[in-house]
Design a protein around this motif. Sequence first.
Motif, PDB file in Angstrom:
ATOM      1  N   LEU A 250      21.356  30.334   8.861  1.00 27.18           N
ATOM      2  CA  LEU A 250      19.984  30.343   9.387  1.00 27.18           C
ATOM      3  C   LEU A 250      19.398  28.939   9.389  1.00 27.18           C
ATOM      4  CD1 LEU A 250      17.648  32.169  10.365  1.00 27.18           C
ATOM      5  CD2 LEU A 250      16.900  32.307   7.975  1.00 27.18           C
ATOM      6  N   GLY A 251      19.628  28.196   8.311  1.00 28.03           N
ATOM      7  CA  GLY A 251      19.104  26.845   8.235  1.00 28.03           C
ATOM      8  C   GLY A 251      19.747  25.906   9.229  1.00 28.03           C
ATOM      9  N   ARG A 252      21.007  26.141   9.550  1.00 32.18           N
ATOM     10  CA  ARG A 252      21.713  25.262  10.487  1.00 32.18           C
ATOM     11  C   ARG A 252      21.468  25.622  11.934  1.00 32.18           C
ATOM     12  NH1 ARG A 252      27.800  24.883   7.733  1.00 32.18           N
ATOM     13  NH2 ARG A 252      27.286  23.321   6.140  1.00 32.18           N
ATOM     14  N   TRP A 253      21.611  26.911  12.247  1.00 30.69           N
ATOM     15  CA  TRP A 253      21.652  27.319  13.650  1.00 30.69           C
ATOM     16  C   TRP A 253      20.506  28.224  14.059  1.00 30.69           C
ATOM     17  CZ3 TRP A 253      25.456  24.168  14.726  1.00 30.69           C
ATOM     18  CH2 TRP A 253      26.481  23.989  13.812  1.00 30.69           C
ATOM     19  N   GLY A 254      19.686  28.648  13.077  1.00 34.60           N
ATOM     20  CA  GLY A 254      18.588  29.547  13.398  1.00 34.60           C
ATOM     21  C   GLY A 254      19.013  30.986  13.526  1.00 34.60           C
ATOM     22  N   ASP A 255      20.248  31.316  13.134  1.00 32.64           N
ATOM     23  CA  ASP A 255      20.781  32.672  13.241  1.00 32.64           C
ATOM     24  C   ASP A 255      21.698  32.907  12.044  1.00 32.64           C
ATOM     25  OD1 ASP A 255      22.078  35.042  13.811  1.00 32.64           O
ATOM     26  OD2 ASP A 255      22.515  34.547  15.894  1.00 32.64           O
ATOM     27  N   PRO A 256      21.431  33.916  11.221  1.00 37.30           N
ATOM     28  CA  PRO A 256      22.252  34.138  10.026  1.00 37.30           C
ATOM     29  C   PRO A 256      23.691  34.520  10.332  1.00 37.30           C
ATOM     30  CG  PRO A 256      20.697  35.951  10.346  1.00 37.30           C
ATOM     31  CD  PRO A 256      20.310  34.887  11.308  1.00 37.30           C
ATOM     32  N   LEU A 257      23.979  34.968  11.554  1.00 36.40           N
ATOM     33  CA  LEU A 257      25.328  35.409  11.899  1.00 36.40           C
ATOM     34  C   LEU A 257      26.102  34.372  12.709  1.00 36.40           C
ATOM     35  CD1 LEU A 257      24.650  39.170  12.787  1.00 36.40           C
ATOM     36  CD2 LEU A 257      25.384  38.174  10.615  1.00 36.40           C
ATOM     37  N   THR A 258      25.513  33.205  12.955  1.00 33.13           N
ATOM     38  CA  THR A 258      26.197  32.132  13.677  1.00 33.13           C
ATOM     39  C   THR A 258      26.752  31.123  12.684  1.00 33.13           C
ATOM     40  OG1 THR A 258      24.780  32.370  15.635  1.00 33.13           O
ATOM     41  CG2 THR A 258      25.914  30.267  15.351  1.00 33.13           C
ATOM     42  N   PHE A 259      28.053  30.872  12.771  1.00 26.94           N
ATOM     43  CA  PHE A 259      28.694  29.935  11.853  1.00 26.94           C
ATOM     44  C   PHE A 259      28.889  28.558  12.484  1.00 26.94           C
ATOM     45  CE2 PHE A 259      29.611  34.039  10.102  1.00 26.94           C
ATOM     46  CZ  PHE A 259      29.612  33.844   8.732  1.00 26.94           C
ATOM     47  N   ALA A 260      28.901  28.490  13.794  1.00 26.41           N
ATOM     48  CA  ALA A 260      28.983  27.218  14.504  1.00 26.41           C
ATOM     49  C   ALA A 260      28.634  27.479  15.959  1.00 26.41           C
ATOM     50  CB  ALA A 260      30.369  26.609  14.395  1.00 26.41           C
ATOM     51  N   ASP A 261      27.794  26.625  16.523  1.00 25.93           N
ATOM     52  CA  ASP A 261      27.414  26.751  17.926  1.00 25.93           C
ATOM     53  C   ASP A 261      28.015  25.571  18.685  1.00 25.93           C
ATOM     54  OD1 ASP A 261      26.283  27.017  20.410  1.00 25.93           O
ATOM     55  OD2 ASP A 261      24.263  27.411  19.673  1.00 25.93           O
ATOM     56  N   TYR A 262      29.143  25.829  19.329  1.00 25.10           N
ATOM     57  CA  TYR A 262      29.891  24.743  19.965  1.00 25.10           C
ATOM     58  C   TYR A 262      29.240  24.204  21.227  1.00 25.10           C
ATOM     59  CZ  TYR A 262      33.799  24.865  16.763  1.00 25.10           C
ATOM     60  OH  TYR A 262      34.574  24.749  15.635  1.00 25.10           O
ATOM     61  N   HIS A 263      28.151  24.802  21.656  1.00 25.60           N
ATOM     62  CA  HIS A 263      27.394  24.201  22.757  1.00 25.60           C
ATOM     63  C   HIS A 263      26.793  22.864  22.332  1.00 25.60           C
ATOM     64  CE1 HIS A 263      27.450  28.508  23.933  1.00 25.60           C
ATOM     65  NE2 HIS A 263      27.566  28.004  25.146  1.00 25.60           N
ATOM     66  N   HIS A 264      26.633  22.665  21.025  1.00 28.31           N
ATOM     67  CA  HIS A 264      26.014  21.450  20.508  1.00 28.31           C
ATOM     68  C   HIS A 264      27.022  20.476  19.901  1.00 28.31           C
ATOM     69  CE1 HIS A 264      22.082  23.358  21.001  1.00 28.31           C
ATOM     70  NE2 HIS A 264      22.571  24.430  20.408  1.00 28.31           N
ATOM     71  N   TYR A 265      28.301  20.727  20.104  1.00 25.81           N
ATOM     72  CA  TYR A 265      29.354  19.922  19.481  1.00 25.81           C
ATOM     73  C   TYR A 265      29.369  18.527  20.094  1.00 25.81           C
ATOM     74  CZ  TYR A 265      34.055  19.279  17.388  1.00 25.81           C
ATOM     75  OH  TYR A 265      35.133  18.861  16.657  1.00 25.81           O
ATOM     76  N   ASN A 266      29.308  17.511  19.267  1.00 24.98           N
ATOM     77  CA  ASN A 266      29.263  16.136  19.761  1.00 24.98           C
ATOM     78  C   ASN A 266      30.532  15.744  20.518  1.00 24.98           C
ATOM     79  OD1 ASN A 266      26.765  15.910  18.582  1.00 24.98           O
ATOM     80  ND2 ASN A 266      27.460  14.704  16.824  1.00 24.98           N
ATOM     81  N   TYR A 267      31.657  16.346  20.169  1.00 28.48           N
ATOM     82  CA  TYR A 267      32.918  16.020  20.828  1.00 28.48           C
ATOM     83  C   TYR A 267      32.919  16.432  22.304  1.00 28.48           C
ATOM     84  CZ  TYR A 267      36.743  13.961  18.105  1.00 28.48           C
ATOM     85  OH  TYR A 267      37.581  13.073  17.466  1.00 28.48           O
ATOM     86  N   ASN A 268      32.012  17.324  22.687  1.00 27.20           N
ATOM     87  CA  ASN A 268      31.958  17.753  24.083  1.00 27.20           C
ATOM     88  C   ASN A 268      31.727  16.587  25.033  1.00 27.20           C
ATOM     89  OD1 ASN A 268      32.342  20.417  23.322  1.00 27.20           O
ATOM     90  ND2 ASN A 268      30.159  20.877  23.247  1.00 27.20           N
TER      91      ASN A 268
ATOM     92  N   LEU B 297      33.612  22.534  27.419  1.00 28.60           N
ATOM     93  CA  LEU B 297      32.428  23.358  27.685  1.00 28.60           C
ATOM     94  C   LEU B 297      32.714  24.375  28.776  1.00 28.60           C
ATOM     95  CD1 LEU B 297      29.426  20.845  27.491  1.00 28.60           C
ATOM     96  CD2 LEU B 297      29.722  22.931  26.139  1.00 28.60           C
ATOM     97  N   VAL B 298      33.429  23.947  29.808  1.00 30.14           N
ATOM     98  CA  VAL B 298      33.765  24.851  30.911  1.00 30.14           C
ATOM     99  C   VAL B 298      34.693  25.956  30.410  1.00 30.14           C
ATOM    100  CG1 VAL B 298      34.858  25.022  33.170  1.00 30.14           C
ATOM    101  CG2 VAL B 298      33.486  22.995  32.596  1.00 30.14           C
ATOM    102  N   ARG B 299      35.699  25.570  29.635  1.00 27.40           N
ATOM    103  CA  ARG B 299      36.660  26.552  29.111  1.00 27.40           C
ATOM    104  C   ARG B 299      35.970  27.549  28.181  1.00 27.40           C
ATOM    105  NH1 ARG B 299      39.903  23.031  27.387  1.00 27.40           N
ATOM    106  NH2 ARG B 299      41.206  22.846  29.245  1.00 27.40           N
ATOM    107  N   MET B 300      35.064  27.058  27.353  1.00 24.15           N
ATOM    108  CA  MET B 300      34.357  27.944  26.426  1.00 24.15           C
ATOM    109  C   MET B 300      33.461  28.918  27.184  1.00 24.15           C
ATOM    110  SD  MET B 300      31.915  26.886  23.201  1.00 24.15           S
ATOM    111  CE  MET B 300      30.810  25.948  24.271  1.00 24.15           C
TER     112      MET B 300
END
Length: 460
Positions: A251-269, A276-279
């Motif tokens: 919740l503190g990281r992503w605003g959702d208690p069930l989200t463990f990582a949001d790859y839309h925000h991944y710096n490597y993108n 991003l297209v593949r995901m």
Amino acid sequence: MSFRSIPIRRLRPLLLAVVAVMACYALALVPREVHPLDLTFNSMLDHLLRGRFDVDPAIVGREGFTVGGQVMAYWGILPALLRLPFTLFPGWRTLDFTIGSCLVALVGMAATKLWTLRLIRTELPGLPAWLDRAMIVVLLFSGAEVCFLRLSLYQEVCFWAALWGALFVAAAIHAQLRGLGRGALLVLALAAGLAMLTRVSLGIGLVAAFGGVLLVESLRHRTDLRGWLATAAAPLLLLLLLGGVTALVNLGRWGDPLTFADYHHYNYNAWYPDRLVRMAEQGLFNLHRIPFGLVYYFAPVWVLRGADGQLLLDATRQKWIDAAELPPSSFLLTDPLLLVLGGLAVAGWVRQSSAHRARSVAIALGLAIPAGLMLCAVSMNFRYRLDFYPLFEFLAFSGLILAARGGPAPGPRWTAMLAIVSVLASLLVGAAYLVGRLGPGQLLIGDGVGAYYLQAFGLR
């Protein structure tokens, strides 16, 4: 019994463990060049102590996730919390504890697995001596203990998760041999909860296995359900507590208690926009990737070139996979004894019923989830192989139990051959992992995989 009345021989393993841990962490004080990424958990702990869930963007770099102007790391917080005692050191924020932490986890893994084997040997004297000796060799000198010694932050997370997996397996085998009491349930719940705070893929599997145990045992004890629920209440509350901490971090990281990582925000993108297209088209996990996953983990022909000069399965990899990491490896070579014993366990469960078969099957199905996730993940990295080992080792230990009770077992020569293959293949693969580079393997083997490793080993 008072502390003074405890025989010294019983304290010896604890004292050895303490010395080993101190020696491992003492490596943090040895001067060496520190990679900024390896200070990520220091930064995470520093921020957690101030009630924040972000990390220093200059430390985590491309591996960070930029969310609302802050940079997050997706790794679980447990490796950061394990650094709490070292906050007493002046300048602890710049001390690299990564190698020491990796070695402590490795020592813990080995000790836990050897304890499990010793438990089987103690409870079942009928265990063939050659199997016992071969398992000691395999557990110490191949597979999970040897293949992944490229010590870094990436490995640290996987090692600690693998330790919790080994602890879960130890408790599950203890339950097979001595019955499922509150103590075993507490260890199962603790291992599952700690895994959720470390590496979610393995954590999900341990939680599912624990849930399967609760379901099976509830059905078995339906005539005395109240008594069973009283036994299971404390372990279940422990797991819920650790799950609540995990949800709070999410919740503190992503605003959702069930989200463990949001790859839309991944710096490597920014460096790999095709991801991003593949995901978006296929998701992070997709069942269509399983055939390539089986090739990657069991028959790595993808590193070879066909008659057209292209890597085999190149079109499939480009369509479905972000990265397939070197070195090429196969569980059939690095862990054949575990696989054979595991196969015998499964065959034994199919052929004959037992009082605890349903529980064992439920545990195996839960432990298969992390392996299944890795088979259909968008990236296939070498270290992800560690997620398979709790399943392999639980099945192998179960196969040993059946063998000790008169079931089928490989003979001395076959056992010795499988152990030797396991050790030699693991040493070779582990060395290749040490000298190679991380990242998409197809970008490294333009002149062929053989030429790449000849150069990496300094032979060309």
